[in-house]
Scaffold this motif. Structure first.
Motif, PDB file in Angstrom:
ATOM      1  N   ARG A 198     -64.059  53.135 -69.118  1.00 28.40           N
ATOM      2  CA  ARG A 198     -63.169  53.169 -67.957  1.00 28.40           C
ATOM      3  C   ARG A 198     -63.105  51.822 -67.247  1.00 28.40           C
ATOM      4  N   ILE A 214     -59.495  57.453 -63.170  1.00 29.91           N
ATOM      5  CA  ILE A 214     -59.102  58.524 -62.259  1.00 29.91           C
ATOM      6  C   ILE A 214     -59.659  58.318 -60.856  1.00 29.91           C
ATOM      7  N   VAL A 215     -60.958  58.048 -60.738  1.00 30.82           N
ATOM      8  CA  VAL A 215     -61.539  57.970 -59.385  1.00 30.82           C
ATOM      9  C   VAL A 215     -61.064  56.715 -58.658  1.00 30.82           C
ATOM     10  N   GLU A 244     -57.268  57.079 -68.423  1.00 30.53           N
ATOM     11  CA  GLU A 244     -58.461  57.907 -68.622  1.00 30.53           C
ATOM     12  C   GLU A 244     -58.106  59.286 -69.151  1.00 30.53           C
ATOM     13  N   GLU A 301     -68.783  63.146 -63.806  1.00 27.72           N
ATOM     14  CA  GLU A 301     -68.789  61.781 -64.351  1.00 27.72           C
ATOM     15  C   GLU A 301     -67.459  61.073 -64.072  1.00 27.72           C
ATOM     16  N   VAL A 302     -66.348  61.786 -64.255  1.00 26.63           N
ATOM     17  CA  VAL A 302     -65.032  61.201 -63.965  1.00 26.63           C
ATOM     18  C   VAL A 302     -64.950  60.773 -62.502  1.00 26.63           C
ATOM     19  N   LEU A 303     -65.578  61.537 -61.628  1.00 30.25           N
ATOM     20  CA  LEU A 303     -65.572  61.221 -60.197  1.00 30.25           C
ATOM     21  C   LEU A 303     -66.632  60.189 -59.825  1.00 30.25           C
ATOM     22  N   ALA A 304     -67.397  59.735 -60.813  1.00 31.33           N
ATOM     23  CA  ALA A 304     -68.485  58.772 -60.569  1.00 31.33           C
ATOM     24  C   ALA A 304     -69.476  59.325 -59.558  1.00 31.33           C
TER      25      ALA A 304
END
Lengths: 238, 238
Positions: free
Chosen positions: A67, A132-133, A153, B170-173
């Protein structure tokens, strides 16, 4: 354009001013680390110059999908070394905070009003190489009213790889011709058109600062050419 | 709960009334195809009964990830056959339109007001087994103000597989403990808790109609137990 259901947006440069935002966030960091003589906008340019090569490692298959936040962090450490600052001497929290500069970019003044109008009629979503984030934090801070966050992503592919566009259409259950990419970059539009997307060019003549020489004009007969997002909404009858 | 940054929501049953919405959309279809004697709510139940077995084929690895719209369509054809109607005799456009019933479900009355309050402080996103365009269409029609659309299609895994929860964090960290699943289903919360998520239970005692006997109460000591989304917002201090 009458079949278009979704407008997909390039973001860095097209929706937000990455150069001004990164420079704003970099300035106090540079001053605090003995680099007060470095022009923060030039620092932003240097950081951004490592963007395409870093993604190319993924596009070429030399590296699995990684990412953008991770690529940005690697590039930050490299650009700090280029400026004579060893990132290992900087507290981790400061590096992490500066890397989040990309999450805190300001939209161009017409972006949110234009998107708010366009959202009434079209699905609107980013089709950015940002993860995304990153897109979520940016949207929440700036009030960008996306219907969903799509892009690299979700597609697991970086633009201008065809899969970045084609998988986005597929996720939306749309044919490519029902999707329109909106971008300030002729190269992005060319790649989208090659995938069957409709195309809309919005010039952002100060993305790269006052001396910008690229992407000042539409270089092909894109389906729509607009001066800003409000003009785009008007041209699309919204 | 003080470390929680993101509230992830189960959707079918928790945010929206799938049974009432599917019954509403199925009623004219059934009447038009000689099935006017079938209770539309019972038809919705029959369609929904095929939901878990269809996903289990993916969860078990017998089938690659397949989005829920496709599973819903296969299940629709099967349930029509169960009712003595050969789907091959129905115009394709009618089957496609009925399958989109799941994109047009109404939120419970407290859902949008509660989410609007919660969004001020938390990242809010669906963590549903519904695919992206299903969630997008539903949100756009009903005004559900998601910050992003996450869930099975982004994670490429169906709940309650651990990857559905862990990849969303994980996508949102975020660490799992910074994420809270909000659901009307004890089983979903149990799976999320096993992944390290915080948990909030909101009872939806008429999800399955007036005779509902499951998920009427919190079956474990979930981190929050609320009567509806407005109460959830109040309990979280929003």
């Amino acid at each position: 354009m009458q079949d278009v259901k979704a407008l997909l947006f390039d973001v860095f440069g097209t929706v937000v001013d990455w150069r001004g935002g990164v420079a704003r966030e970099a300035a106090p960091f540079l001053a605090a680390h003995g680099l007060g003589q470095v022009d923060p906008a030039a620092f932003a340019d240097a950081w951004r110059r490592r963007y395409q090569p870093a993604m190319e490692a993924v596009r070429s298959g030399r590296r699995p999908y990684t990412r953008l936040d991770v690529l940005h962090r690697e590039n930050l450490e490299a650009v700090l070394r280029d400026h004579g600052l060893d990132p290992a001497t900087v507290p981790e929290a400061e590096l992490a905070a500066l890397n989040l500069a990309w999450h805190r970019l300001d939209p161009w003044p017409d972006s949110v009003p234009g998107l708010t109008r366009l959202k009434r009629v079209f699905v609107i979503a980013p089709l950015s190489n940002g993860n995304i984030v990153l897109m979520l934090d940016m949207a929440k801070r700036a009030g960008i009213p996306w219907d969903a966050i799509l892009g690299a992503e979700v597609a697991r592919a970086y633009k201008p790889t065809p899969e970045a566009y084609l998988r986005t259409a597929e996720v939306l259950a749309l044919a490519p011709a029902q999707c329109c990419l909106v971008a300030a970059h002729n190269g992005d539009l060319k790649a989208a058109r090659a995938c069957g997307f409709r195309t809309a060019f919005v010039a952002r003549p100060t993305e790269h600062g006052p001396g910008q020489r690229s992407d000042l004009h539409a270089e092909e007969a894109w389906d729509v050419v607009a001066t800003d997002f409000e003009d785009l909404a008007t041209r699309l009858g919204v």
